[in-house]
Design a protein around this motif. Structure first.
Motif, PDB file in Angstrom:
ATOM      1  N   GLN A 105       0.864  -1.139  -0.150  1.00 44.65           N
ATOM      2  CA  GLN A 105       0.165   0.009   0.007  1.00 44.65           C
ATOM      3  C   GLN A 105       0.831   1.271   0.096  1.00 44.65           C
ATOM      4  OE1 GLN A 105      -3.155  -0.371  -0.496  1.00 44.65           O
ATOM      5  NE2 GLN A 105      -3.569  -2.370  -0.146  1.00 44.65           N
ATOM      6  N   LYS A 106       0.367   2.463  -0.384  1.00 45.75           N
ATOM      7  CA  LYS A 106       0.970   3.485  -0.513  1.00 45.75           C
ATOM      8  C   LYS A 106       1.416   4.156   0.655  1.00 45.75           C
ATOM      9  CE  LYS A 106      -0.496   4.906  -5.389  1.00 45.75           C
ATOM     10  NZ  LYS A 106      -1.424   5.829  -5.942  1.00 45.75           N
ATOM     11  N   HIS A 137      10.126   8.100  -7.545  1.00 47.30           N
ATOM     12  CA  HIS A 137       9.346   6.969  -6.982  1.00 47.30           C
ATOM     13  C   HIS A 137       9.961   5.684  -7.150  1.00 47.30           C
ATOM     14  CE1 HIS A 137       7.840   7.300 -11.122  1.00 47.30           C
ATOM     15  NE2 HIS A 137       7.581   5.987 -11.021  1.00 47.30           N
ATOM     16  N   THR A 147       0.403  -1.306  -6.044  1.00 48.54           N
ATOM     17  CA  THR A 147      -0.625  -1.839  -4.791  1.00 48.54           C
ATOM     18  C   THR A 147      -1.117  -3.054  -4.967  1.00 48.54           C
ATOM     19  OG1 THR A 147      -2.451  -0.913  -5.853  1.00 48.54           O
ATOM     20  CG2 THR A 147      -1.298   0.641  -4.729  1.00 48.54           C
TER      21      THR A 147
END
Length: 725
Positions: free
Chosen positions: A268-269, A534, A540
């Motif tokens: 998850q972020k 990133h 996800t």
């Protein structure tokens, strides 16, 4: 007569028009066969190849053995290439190790990578050529030179993999890390590959099914002993089962593969930690000569969190920056003092060390693959770099407020500071008045003295246990990334230990460290890693689940449609063949007195893929006299119009003429059969000769035009499949 003349005058024109596409197709196939056999067997002169029977052995046992060796060579070469590509992060270390053994700096890693790529390309090409020859049902005959090269490939790949396993075991750890981060994408890629493979596999399976059905149709009225002796149907069914079942098992395994996949970058972020900070490994060695002031300045330009270096102490007690135990790789000592080039770095006075050039080697060797070109100003500046002192680096770090992390190497035996070099370095650091918290103290010598003299230093540990770190009051570790991910990363994070890993240059490894919540990394490629906003390959769990289910369903539908399409296509071809043969028999209705001519011509033009040709004679079939029984051919007193065989061998241009029954009756006198002699106009071929020269014809591979031209001219003498009530 006018009709006959008109038909005969128009016949050559039709023959030429119809033969043009066949001639073109024949010569294209000829070039194709020549290319395959030339590359695989080194036979560049075209010759007629007899196709092997479906379900039978494709080649001799000797050739089967060499094809298995080819498959082994392909697997080993691909494995070595994969391992070497995944260890690209360690190319500079490999070149340095080879330099220590050879004394010559070169991009040996790129040379090995190129060699591995050539081996994979060579074995892949041979494997593909062999597959295409098997697809065309041509017997394999690998040339001797290829056989020798295959054994060389097996030997080289085995030796190289053995060397990596013995001397560089940690490289296999890199392969495991790459699978962690690439596993989701490897899974998706393999499913795509299975979709592509399904097309030729569906053609093969459907073709085998059609072959079984057609042969059963042709052989229904013959003896059961022939089927049991040839055992062809069992072989064809076994090929179908082996190909289809293997494909299905692999496909099901890929569909369930995500259940056993763990990837740190699938999370998850909100669980993604901050981007790791960067320590410049010896500065920025891909942009400037390592361990020079220019290199550290370049690292600061790209927001380096800290500066990593290596320290030696000169014979006159001056700490300086150098990584190697001698000065031959990074300085011009071979030109200045060749007799002392191999001496230990700590055996020289600073007055001599300060005169050496530490930048020309960088411009000459370009130690990293893929380095960006330098500007003219940077080239001039790099060529004038010298060995810096530790005080020079401390002053620069103090000015820029950067952390300093260093390895401290002990001097050679006989050095005046052999046992007290740690205290000398501590005194130099304290005299520079740099803030003590900016020093990451890594050396393990005299830690009690260091704690006493400089209580503000941040002590850094190695890959120690949590208890040992707690005992020594250490909350920072500097470890090899390969060892860290297999030795308690979660325990260190749970204990809130600050983690710095070295040396990471590849973006995928940096992304793995980022997703694993590593605090900082030491890198040579600070410019590239600083640009990442990133982590790569991040997704996800919900997105991956959706992608997984969608691709599985999509691939299942596509593969099912492909198999259904080819299956229906082969069944339609079979039905069309049965219908065309039935229509041909009904259309050709000659008078009863001409049945002998019909049977004689049928024997001459018998279809080459009937059971009589494939499986020998049968007691229920009319016996054909052997060639020696044909003594002579008698002619009538009046010279008749010669009877021309309307069925020509496929190898002679694929030409077929259309002659109606009416024209045949007008132009062809009736032959009479007397015992072993044939009296009549059969002037071109005897029955035995024609039967021997009849080419093998596989209806399952002919186009519809070929079938139409053959079935419209040949009088078949074969049993028709009875309709069952």
């Amino acid at each position: 007569m006018e009709e006959i003349q008109a038909a005969s005058s128009s016949k050559p024109k039709d023959t030429n028009e119809n033969s043009s596409p066949w001639i073109e197709q024949y010569f294209n196939h000829k070039c194709w066969f020549t290319f395959l056999t030339g590359c695989y067997s080194c036979e560049w002169q075209y010759r007629e190849y007899e196709k092997t029977e479906l379900g039978s052995c494709c080649c001799s046992r000797k050739e089967q053995f060499f094809y298995v060796c080819l498959v082994i060579a392909f697997i080993l070469s691909v494995l070595f290439l994969f391992v070497w590509v995944e260890t690209s992060n360690e190319y500079n270390s490999f070149d340095w190790v080879v330099y220590l053994g050879t004394g010559r700096w070169f991009l040996w890693s790129i040379l090995v990578l190129s060699a591995a790529g050539i081996l994979v390309a060579y074995t892949t090409l041979l494997l593909l050529l062999g597959f295409l020859l098997l697809w065309e049902r041509i017997e394999l005959n690998l040339h001797t030179s290829h056989k020798v090269l295959i054994f060389i490939v097996i030997f080289l790949c085995s030796i190289l993999l053995g060397v990596l396993s013995h001397f560089w075991k940690d490289k296999w750890l890199i392969v495991g890390l790459s699978l962690q981060i690439f596993a989701p994408f490897v899974h998706l890629s393999l499913i795509t590959v299975m979709i592509i493979i399904s097309w030729p596999l569906a053609i093969c399976v459907a073709h085998l099914e059609s072959e079984v059905r057609i042969r059963r149709y042709r052989m229904e009225d013959y003896e059961q002993e022939i089927l049991e002796r040839c055992n062809v149907f069992k072989r064809l069914r076994a090929l179908q089962l082996a190909a289809g079942l293997s494909f299905l098992i692999i496909l099901l395994f890929l569909y369930l593969m995500p259940l056993g996949i763990y990837s740190p970058c699938v999370l998850q972020k909100e669980n993604l930690g901050p981007k790791p900070t960067l320590f410049g490994h010896r500065g920025a060695p891909m942009m400037a000569p390592e361990n020079t002031m220019m290199s550290f300045e370049k690292a600061v330009e790209f927001d380096a969190f800290g500066l990593e270096t290596d320290i030696f102490i000169s014979y006159d007690q001056v700490p300086f920056l150098m990584h190697d135990y001698d000065l031959t790789r990074t300085t011009n000592i071979r030109e200045v003092l060749p007799s002392a080039a191999r001496n230990h770095s700590s055996n020289f006075n600073w007055t001599f060390l300060s005169t050496l050039n530490a930048g020309q080697w960088f411009l000459k060797h370009k130690p990293f693959y893929g380095m960006k070109p330098l500007s003219e100003a940077d080239k001039i500046r790099a060529g004038n770099q010298s060995i810096p002192r530790l005080t020079d680096l401390l002053e620069f770090a103090k000015k820029e407020q950067k952390f300093v992390l260093f390895d401290l190497f002990g001097p050679a035996p006989g050095h005046p500071l052999r046992n007290t070099f740690v205290r000398r370095v501590v005194r130099v650091i304290l005299d520079s008045h740099i803030e003590q918290h900016l020093i990451f103290w890594l050396p393990g010598f005299d830690r009690d003295y260091v704690r006493y003299m400089a209580p503000g230093f941040q002590h850094v540990g190695r890959l120690w246990s949590i208890d040992e770190l707690t005992k020594n009051n250490i909350s920072i570790i500097n470890v090899d990334y390969k060892r860290l991910f297999y030795a308690g990363l979660r325990d260190y994070k749970k204990a809130k230990i600050y983690i710095n890993v070295y040396v990471i240059n590849e973006p995928w490894l940096f992304s793995l460290a980022w997703c694993s919540s590593v605090n900082s990394v030491t890198t040579d490629n600070i410019e590239l890693l600083n640009q990442l906003s990133h982590p790569l390959f991040f997704m996800t769990p919900d997105f991956y689940l959706l992608l997984w289910l969608f691709l599985d369903a999509f691939s299942a539908i596509i593969i099912g449609l492909v198999f259904c399409y080819h299956w229906v296509k082969e069944l339609r071809k079979e039905r069309w063949l049965e219908a065309s043969v039935s229509a041909d028999v009904e259309r050709i209705n000659l008078p009863k007195e001409k049945s002998e001519v019909q049977r004689a011509s049928a024997r001459i033009g018998r279809s080459p893929w009937t059971p009589a040709v494939h499986y020998g004679s049968s007691s229920r079939r009319q016996k054909v006299p052997p060639p020696r029984a044909v003594h002579s051919v008698k002619y009538p007193e009046k010279k008749p119009v010669p009877f021309k065989n309307t069925v020509k061998p496929v190898t002679q241009g694929f030409q077929h003429t259309k002659t109606s029954a009416r024209e045949m009756s007008l132009r062809t006198p009736e032959p009479t059969l007397k015992g072993d002699e044939v009296t009549g106009p059969l002037t071109e071929y005897s029955h035995a000769k024609t039967h021997q020269n009849t080419p093998m014809l596989d209806y399952s591979e002919e186009s519809s035009d070929t079938l139409e031209s053959i079935t419209s001219n040949v009088s078949y003498e074969m049993p028709l499949k009875k309709k069952r009530p």
